[in-house]
Design a protein around this motif. Structure first.
Motif, PDB file in Angstrom:
ATOM      1  N   GLN A  98       0.873  -1.177   0.000  1.00 40.34           N
ATOM      2  CA  GLN A  98       0.000   0.000   0.000  1.00 40.34           C
ATOM      3  C   GLN A  98       0.908   1.224   0.000  1.00 40.34           C
ATOM      4  OE1 GLN A  98      -2.703   0.427   3.343  1.00 40.34           O
ATOM      5  NE2 GLN A  98      -3.535   2.344   2.559  1.00 40.34           N
ATOM      6  N   GLY A 100       0.162   4.200  -0.893  1.00 39.63           N
ATOM      7  CA  GLY A 100      -0.536   5.393  -0.429  1.00 39.63           C
ATOM      8  C   GLY A 100      -0.558   6.536  -1.421  1.00 39.63           C
ATOM      9  N   GLU A 101       0.095   6.366  -2.570  1.00 37.42           N
ATOM     10  CA  GLU A 101       0.226   7.468  -3.524  1.00 37.42           C
ATOM     11  C   GLU A 101      -0.465   7.225  -4.856  1.00 37.42           C
ATOM     12  OE1 GLU A 101       4.417   7.799  -3.860  1.00 37.42           O
ATOM     13  OE2 GLU A 101       4.704   8.639  -1.842  1.00 37.42           O
ATOM     14  N   CYS A 102      -0.578   5.955  -5.286  1.00 39.87           N
ATOM     15  CA  CYS A 102      -1.162   5.684  -6.604  1.00 39.87           C
ATOM     16  C   CYS A 102      -2.679   5.909  -6.577  1.00 39.87           C
ATOM     17  CB  CYS A 102      -0.834   4.254  -7.046  1.00 39.87           C
ATOM     18  SG  CYS A 102      -1.667   2.944  -6.118  1.00 39.87           S
ATOM     19  N   SER A 103      -3.290   5.919  -7.750  1.00 39.40           N
ATOM     20  CA  SER A 103      -4.726   6.213  -7.826  1.00 39.40           C
ATOM     21  C   SER A 103      -5.561   5.157  -7.112  1.00 39.40           C
ATOM     22  CB  SER A 103      -5.166   6.327  -9.294  1.00 39.40           C
ATOM     23  OG  SER A 103      -4.936   5.108  -9.984  1.00 39.40           O
ATOM     24  N   CYS A 105      -4.564   3.356  -4.412  1.00 43.02           N
ATOM     25  CA  CYS A 105      -4.411   3.566  -2.968  1.00 43.02           C
ATOM     26  C   CYS A 105      -5.212   4.779  -2.491  1.00 43.02           C
ATOM     27  CB  CYS A 105      -2.936   3.749  -2.606  1.00 43.02           C
ATOM     28  SG  CYS A 105      -1.981   2.206  -2.551  1.00 43.02           S
ATOM     29  N   ARG A 106      -5.346   5.785  -3.344  1.00 40.72           N
ATOM     30  CA  ARG A 106      -6.102   6.982  -2.944  1.00 40.72           C
ATOM     31  C   ARG A 106      -7.607   6.786  -3.054  1.00 40.72           C
ATOM     32  NH1 ARG A 106      -2.332   9.610  -6.331  1.00 40.72           N
ATOM     33  NH2 ARG A 106      -4.020  10.145  -7.757  1.00 40.72           N
ATOM     34  N   ASN A 107      -8.025   5.726  -3.729  1.00 39.47           N
ATOM     35  CA  ASN A 107      -9.455   5.440  -3.886  1.00 39.47           C
ATOM     36  C   ASN A 107      -9.945   4.698  -2.640  1.00 39.47           C
ATOM     37  OD1 ASN A 107     -11.997   4.465  -4.544  1.00 39.47           O
ATOM     38  ND2 ASN A 107     -11.425   3.840  -6.619  1.00 39.47           N
ATOM     39  N   CYS A 113      -2.929  -1.860  -5.155  1.00 37.26           N
ATOM     40  CA  CYS A 113      -1.847  -0.881  -5.271  1.00 37.26           C
ATOM     41  C   CYS A 113      -1.153  -1.133  -6.600  1.00 37.26           C
ATOM     42  CB  CYS A 113      -0.860  -1.036  -4.105  1.00 37.26           C
ATOM     43  SG  CYS A 113       0.588   0.059  -4.204  1.00 37.26           S
ATOM     44  N   LYS A 325      -7.211  -2.689   2.873  1.00 34.18           N
ATOM     45  CA  LYS A 325      -6.089  -1.804   2.574  1.00 34.18           C
ATOM     46  C   LYS A 325      -4.979  -2.215   3.543  1.00 34.18           C
ATOM     47  CE  LYS A 325      -8.160   2.349   0.525  1.00 34.18           C
ATOM     48  NZ  LYS A 325      -7.339   2.411  -0.686  1.00 34.18           N
TER      49      LYS A 325
END
Length: 376
Positions: A98, A100-103, A105-107, A113, A325
């Motif tokens: 995870q 935390g930065e990719c689209s 992970c942000r969803n 991931c 997550k």
């Protein structure tokens, strides 16, 4: 620690080639680079996916490799810039990162991931180098975690810090098996109270799905396996019915439809066979039924289905790590375990010293174990 910044020599199980037993070797584990964490693995479970590695049936795996992805341990040292864990912390290395930065992970609705092994190989760490050597040869990582090594190095975003009170020989299952099956019912299917469920395959993942269905309040849970020795454990964990497809002359989906009148509300395939995936899908009621694919097919496999199975409204979906997550949720799952909200210990049927790793795989293949845990 005294070993920080130094190469560590330790024991690891190396798969030198597909189709060969694991070889317990002395390996050298390099220190972590920036953004990496070196972990002393205390315990690791044996998952069916590791057996797929040994058979050479998983994609994107290169040999020689150190398998294992269901471990728990203690942080030995950290590389530059690591802030979420420190030496001495209890952790679970994560086979699904995870960042935390990719689209994804942000969803908030996604637990995937884009740094995962589905998006690209994880045979080497993100800088495209290995931290393992043995007999002068580079050894590949598996899913970045390689928990069949007493020490392993992983990216920081593939590590979850857990409660210091957690027993590592029990919560190692949260790295894959328990989290995947339990979460498939709780998160992916969102099983509703009073519903009917069918679980195909009563290994560690399938039985965890049974536990998840029960926790969600399912009224009827039909457990399906060709190994009747698994039935007692399934009933202990919440199954209301246990059926063996070999006891019937008609397809098992027809049996389940007759048992329930219209098919189950939710079905789960935790084996990874084409035939059982189709049977699990067809076991759902034709309009609102939901089938969750948990099992992993051999590399290159394809499935042909009758599209009318979906035309009337059935849903067929997959799950990775049970929809959790990973860095956020695995520590919460461990906290729930410590609060005795479920008893995943019941899945552990064998505890073996690490030197008996091949014996653990023999138990798995013979259907004699649910989860074997190896202790270093």
């Amino acid at each position: 620690m005294a070993t920080a910044g130094k190469v560590i020599k330790c024991k690891a199980a190396v798969a030198w080639a597909p189709g060969k037993p694991l070889s317990v070797e002395e390996v050298e584990v390099a220190p972590p680079k920036a953004g990496e964490v070196r972990i002393k693995i205390v315990a690791t479970g044996i998952c069916h996916s590791d057996d797929h590695v040994l058979k050479g049936s998983l994609p994107n795996v290169e040999f020689p490799v150190i398998p294992g992805h269901e471990g728990a341990g203690i942080v030995e040292s950290t590389g530059e810039g690591v802030t979420s864990v420190k030496p001495g912390d209890k952790v679970i290395p994560l086979c699904l990162a995870q960042c935390g930065e990719c689209s994804y992970c942000r969803n908030p609705e996604s637990n995937f991931c884009q740094k995962s092994h589905i998006s690209g190989p994880q045979n080497l760490l993100p800088d495209k180098t290995s931290r393992f050597t043995c007999k002068g040869k580079q050894i590949y990582h598996f899913l970045w975690v390689s928990t069949f090594s007493e020490y392993t190095v992983v990216p920081e975003y593939a590590v979850a810090k857990i409660d210091a009170a957690a027993p590592l020989d029990k919560v190692c299952l949260f790295g894959c098996g328990f989290s995947t099956g339990y979460g498939a019912a709780i998160n992916t299917a969102k099983v509703k109270p009073g519903s009917t469920c069918a679980v195909f395959g009563l290994g560690g993942v399938g039985l965890s799905a049974v536990m998840g269905c029960k926790a969600a309040g399912a009224a009827r849970i039909i457990a399906v396996d060709i190994n009747k020795d698994k039935f007692a454990k399934a009933k202990e964990l919440g199954a209301t019915d246990c059926i063996n497809p070999r006891d019937f002359k008609k397809p098992i989906q027809e049996v389940i439809t007759e048992m329930t009148g219209q098919g189950v509300d939710y079905s789960f395939e935790a084996i990874g066979h084409r035939d059982t995936m189709i049977a699990a899908l067809a076991s759902c009621n034709m309009n609102t039924g939901l089938c969750v694919m948990i099992g992993e097919l051999d590399s290159g496999s394809e499935i042909s289905i009758d599209p009318t199975l979906l035309l009337t409204g059935r849903t067929w979906k997959g799950t990775m790590l049970g929809g959790w997550k990973s860095r956020e949720c695995i520590p919460k799952l461990v906290a729930s375990y410590l609060e005795k909200k479920f008893n995943s210990d019941l899945l552990i049927t064998h505890t073996l010293p690490f030197a008996k790793v091949n014996e653990g795989f023999e138990l798995l293949r013979a259907g004699k174990s649910i989860r074997s845990v190896l202790l270093f």
